[in-house]
Design a protein around this motif. Structure first.
Motif, PDB file in Angstrom:
ATOM      1  N   THR A 336       0.804  -1.223   0.000  1.00 43.67           N
ATOM      2  CA  THR A 336       0.000   0.000   0.000  1.00 43.67           C
ATOM      3  C   THR A 336       0.839   1.277   0.000  1.00 43.67           C
ATOM      4  N   PRO A 337       1.886   1.380   0.846  1.00 47.55           N
ATOM      5  CA  PRO A 337       2.707   2.603   0.788  1.00 47.55           C
ATOM      6  C   PRO A 337       3.340   2.842  -0.585  1.00 47.55           C
ATOM      7  N   LEU A 338       3.754   1.765  -1.256  1.00 39.81           N
ATOM      8  CA  LEU A 338       4.324   1.934  -2.589  1.00 39.81           C
ATOM      9  C   LEU A 338       3.265   2.434  -3.554  1.00 39.81           C
ATOM     10  N   TRP A 339       2.072   1.881  -3.470  1.00 38.88           N
ATOM     11  CA  TRP A 339       0.996   2.342  -4.348  1.00 38.88           C
ATOM     12  C   TRP A 339       0.718   3.833  -4.110  1.00 38.88           C
ATOM     13  N   ARG A 340       0.753   4.260  -2.843  1.00 38.03           N
ATOM     14  CA  ARG A 340       0.518   5.680  -2.552  1.00 38.03           C
ATOM     15  C   ARG A 340       1.574   6.557  -3.217  1.00 38.03           C
ATOM     16  N   LEU A 341       2.815   6.086  -3.223  1.00 39.60           N
ATOM     17  CA  LEU A 341       3.873   6.857  -3.886  1.00 39.60           C
ATOM     18  C   LEU A 341       3.616   6.972  -5.386  1.00 39.60           C
ATOM     19  N   MET A 359       5.116  -2.382 -11.649  1.00 42.69           N
ATOM     20  CA  MET A 359       5.555  -3.504 -10.821  1.00 42.69           C
ATOM     21  C   MET A 359       4.423  -4.043  -9.954  1.00 42.69           C
ATOM     22  N   LEU A 360       3.576  -3.163  -9.463  1.00 44.04           N
ATOM     23  CA  LEU A 360       2.447  -3.626  -8.646  1.00 44.04           C
ATOM     24  C   LEU A 360       1.496  -4.505  -9.450  1.00 44.04           C
ATOM     25  N   GLN A 361       1.488  -4.345 -10.762  1.00 44.05           N
ATOM     26  CA  GLN A 361       0.639  -5.179 -11.604  1.00 44.05           C
ATOM     27  C   GLN A 361       1.186  -6.598 -11.751  1.00 44.05           C
ATOM     28  N   GLU A 362       2.363  -6.860 -11.177  1.00 47.28           N
ATOM     29  CA  GLU A 362       2.878  -8.228 -11.120  1.00 47.28           C
ATOM     30  C   GLU A 362       2.297  -9.014  -9.952  1.00 47.28           C
ATOM     31  N   GLU A 491      -7.647  -4.483 -10.950  1.00 43.82           N
ATOM     32  CA  GLU A 491      -7.631  -3.631 -12.128  1.00 43.82           C
ATOM     33  C   GLU A 491      -8.799  -2.657 -12.107  1.00 43.82           C
ATOM     34  N   GLN A 492      -9.873  -3.037 -11.456  1.00 47.99           N
ATOM     35  CA  GLN A 492     -11.023  -2.144 -11.357  1.00 47.99           C
ATOM     36  C   GLN A 492     -10.702  -0.929 -10.489  1.00 47.99           C
ATOM     37  N   LEU A 493     -10.030  -1.172  -9.349  1.00 50.50           N
ATOM     38  CA  LEU A 493      -9.682  -0.088  -8.440  1.00 50.50           C
ATOM     39  C   LEU A 493      -8.331   0.544  -8.773  1.00 50.50           C
ATOM     40  N   LYS A 494      -7.538  -0.136  -9.629  1.00 52.67           N
ATOM     41  CA  LYS A 494      -6.189   0.314  -9.969  1.00 52.67           C
ATOM     42  C   LYS A 494      -5.300   0.414  -8.733  1.00 52.67           C
ATOM     43  N   GLN A 495      -5.398  -0.584  -7.851  1.00 51.66           N
ATOM     44  CA  GLN A 495      -4.577  -0.593  -6.652  1.00 51.66           C
ATOM     45  C   GLN A 495      -4.524  -1.999  -6.067  1.00 51.66           C
TER      46      GLN A 495
END
Length: 502
Positions: A336-341, A359-362, A491-495
Motif C-alpha cells: 500500500t505505501p508503494l501504491w501511494r507513492l 511492478m504492482l501489476q505483477e 484492475e477495477q480499483l487500480k490498486q
C-alpha cells in the motif's frame, strides 16, 4: 494515451504491416522477398514459405531499430503529412489527434505546415520541431569519431557511470567517455528483495534467488560469482563519493532500471555527498526509434549516448529522497505505501512513479490470479500457439508489454510455472533440450489455461490444490502467492488489495 492503449495500437499496427508484407511476398514483390529472406532465420532455405507470424516477427523487430534521421527527409514527411491533413485523410487526422498538443482546439482547415512539423517531432519523441532539428544537427556533428573529440563529455570531472547491466560500457568508451563504470545486474523485479542492511543477509537472499531461479538456464560462469558481484556493488555504493567528483546514473523508464535507480538513490541518501554532482541520464524514447525499449538499443551508434548526455539533469535532494522512499516501500511486506507513492502527482521522478505502478501489476490479479506478465504471455500463446517462448518473448517486448523490462531468462523464470506442475495452464506439444532455453518447448494454451484467461478459474487456487504447492513468488517484499489470502492487484480499483481465494 495509456501504456496499455499504446500496446494495443502497436499490435494492430504491426499486424497490418505484416499482412501487407506477406501479401507482397506471396505476389512476388522483390523488395518484400528480400526483406523476409534477409531477416528470417530460415529465409534463405529452399522451400521456405513465410506465415503471417513470421512476417509479424520481422515487422515487430524492425520497430525497435534505430533509424538515423535526415532533416531533409523529415521536412518531406512533414509536407506529405500536411497535404494529407488538408485532404482530411483519416490516417493523417488520427496521427494529428494523437500527437498534437492543441488538437482539440484546431480544425483541419486551420492547420499550417508548422502543425504537421509538430506532429512529426512528437512522433520522434521530441517536444517541438526546433528541438528535433537541433537533435539532428547534433547527431550530424558527432557521427564522425574525430568530431566527438571536441566534446568534453565527462573529462571535466572524475566520474563514475552507474548502469543496470553492461550494455553501454563499450559504447561509452567508444563515444569518448573516460570515467569508471559500475554494473548493477541484480534483477530486483523478481525474487524476495530485502533491505541491504545487514549486508550478508541481503547478499545471501539475492544470491540464493538468482542461482536457484536462473542457474539451470545459463552458463555456470554467468552466476558462479553472484554473491561476490553483489558484495562488490555494495562496497562501491557504500563508499561513494570517495574518489569521484560526479556520479552519472544511466537509467531508462522501465521497472528494472527504475528499481536499480531507487536502490542506488537509497544508498546515496545515507552517504555524505558534499559537493559531488549526481546527474541522471534517462530516456523513455529516442528520435528515430519507433518503439523504444531501452538505452541498450542505442549502443550500435555510440554517438547516441552523447545526445543523451547533453540532456542529463542534476539529481537534487528531493529526487534522492523520493527514490529512497520508493525503495523502502518496495521492500515492505505491504504494497500500500508503494501504491501511494505511485499516486503522488508532481513527484520529482515521474518515470519511477510509473515504473513502480507497473511492478504492482505483477501481483496476482483479482479476476484470475495471474500476474500481468503471465496474463500477457498466455494471451500471446493463445493467439499464436503452438509457439516457442523466444517468439512469445519478442511479441511481449515489442508489442504487448506496456513497459518492457524483462530479460529473456527472467521471462522464462516467470512463465515456467505455467507448464510445470500437476496443474498447468500450458501444454508442451514437443520438447527439444538440445536447443537454447527459450526454444526448447513448443507450447499451447490448454483447457485450464483457457478457463483461467476467461476468469472462470483462479490460477493460485488451482496451483495450491492438493500437493501442487507452488514455489514462492515475490514482488519486492510482498509474498504474492501465499495460500488462501494474499495481496492481489485490482484492475477495477487500480490498486493492490488483500484478497481471499479458494
Amino acid at each position: 494515451m495509456s501504456k496499455e492503449s499504446q500496446a494495443q495500437r502497436r499490435y494492430a499496427k504491426n499486424l497490418a504491416q505484416a499482412e501487407t508484407l506477406l501479401a507482397a511476398y506471396l505476389s512476388g514483390d522483390a523488395n518484400a522477398i528480400a526483406r523476409i529472406q534477409n531477416n528470417h532465420p530460415q529465409g534463405q532455405e529452399d522451400g521456405f514459405v513465410p506465415t503471417l507470424q513470421d512476417a509479424r516477427l520481422i515487422v515487430s523487430a524492425a520497430s525497435t531499430k534505430v533509424r538515423r534521421l535526415s532533416l531533409e527527409k523529415l521536412k518531406k514527411e512533414a509536407k506529405d503529412l500536411f497535404k494529407r491533413l488538408k485532404a482530411s485523410h483519416l490516417d493523417a487526422l488520427e496521427r494529428y489527434q494523437q500527437n498534437h498538443p492543441q488538437a482539440a482546439d484546431k480544425l483541419a482547415s486551420q492547420l499550417k505546415l508548422a502543425d504537421a512539423q509538430w506532429v512529426i517531432a512528437r512522433e520522434n519523441d521530441m517536444p517541438s520541431w526546433p528541438r528535433l532539428k537541433a537533435h539532428v544537427a547534433l547527431m550530424n556533428r558527432v557521427e564522425i569519431p574525430a568530431q566527438r573529440a571536441r566534446f568534453i563529455l565527462d573529462r571535466d570531472m572524475t566520474t563514475i557511470h552507474i548502469r543496470c547491466g553492461s550494455d553501454i560500457k563499450a559504447a561509452l568508451s567508444e563515444a569518448g567517455f573516460k570515467g569508471g563504470f559500475l554494473e548493477i545486474s541484480n534483477p530486483f523485479p523478481q525474487g524476495n528483495v530485502v533491505a541491504f542492511d545487514p549486508l550478508e543477509y541481503f547478499v545471501d537472499a539475492r544470491a540464493h534467488f538468482i542461482t536457484q531461479s536462473y542457474g539451470g538456464d545459463v552458463a555456470p560462469e554467468w552466476i558462479e560469482n553472484t554473491a561476490d558481484d553483489i558484495r562488490h556493488v555494495e562496497a562501491v555504493l557504500r563508499s561513494l563519493p570517495d574518489g569521484v567528483e560526479r556520479i552519472a546514473l544511466w537509467f531508462e523508464h522501465d521497472p528494472f532500471d527504475q528499481l536499480c535507480l531507487a536502490y542506488v538513490l537509497a544508498h546515496l541518501a545515507e552517504n555524505q555527498l558534499g559537493d559531488v554532482k549526481v546527474e541522471l541520464i534517462s530516456a523513455e524514447g529516442f528520435p528515430g526509434v519507433a518503439h523504444f525499449i531501452g538505452i541498450g538499443q542505442l549502443c550500435r551508434q555510440p554517438e547516441n549516448l552523447i545526445a543523451l548526455w547533453q540532456a542529463r539533469v542534476e539529481v537534487n535532494a528531493s529526487m534522492i529522497a523520493f527514490g529512497a522512499r520508493c525503495w523502502q516501500a518496495f521492500i515492505a511486506s505491504d504494497p500500500t505505501p508503494l501504491w501511494r507513492l505511485t499516486q503522488e502527482e508532481g513527484a520529482p521522478l515521474p518515470l519511477m512513479r510509473h515504473a513502480f505502478f507497473r511492478m504492482l501489476q505483477e501481483l496476482p490479479w483479482v479476476d484470475n490470479g495471474l500476474s500481468l506478465t503471465e496474463r500477457l504471455a498466455l494471451q500471446i500463446i493463445d493467439k499464436e500457439g503452438p509457439v516457442t517462448l523466444d517468439k512469445v518473448f519478442q511479441f511481449l517486448m515489442t508489442e504487448m508489454e506496456p513497459l518492457p523490462y524483462l530479460g529473456d531468462i527472467m521471462f522464462l523464470s516467470a512463465i515456467r510455472p505455467l507448464w510445470n506442475g500437476k496443474i498447468t495452464a500450458l501444454s508442451v506439444v514437443s520438447r527439444d533440450v538440445t536447443k537454447p532455453a527459450l526454444q526448447q518447448e513448443l507450447l499451447c494454451v490448454n483447457e485450464v489455461g483457457a478457463a483461467v484467461l476467461a476468469g472462470e478459474q483462479h490460477w493460485l487456487a488451482l496451483k495450491h490444490k492438493g500437493c501442487n504447492e507452488p514455489s514462492e513468488r515475490w514482488v519486492g517484499g510482498v509474498l504474492s502467492n501465499a495460500a488462501g489470502r494474499c495481496w492481489h492487484w485490482s484492475e477495477q480499483l487500480k490498486q493492490p488489495v488483500l484478497f481471499s481465494y479458494r
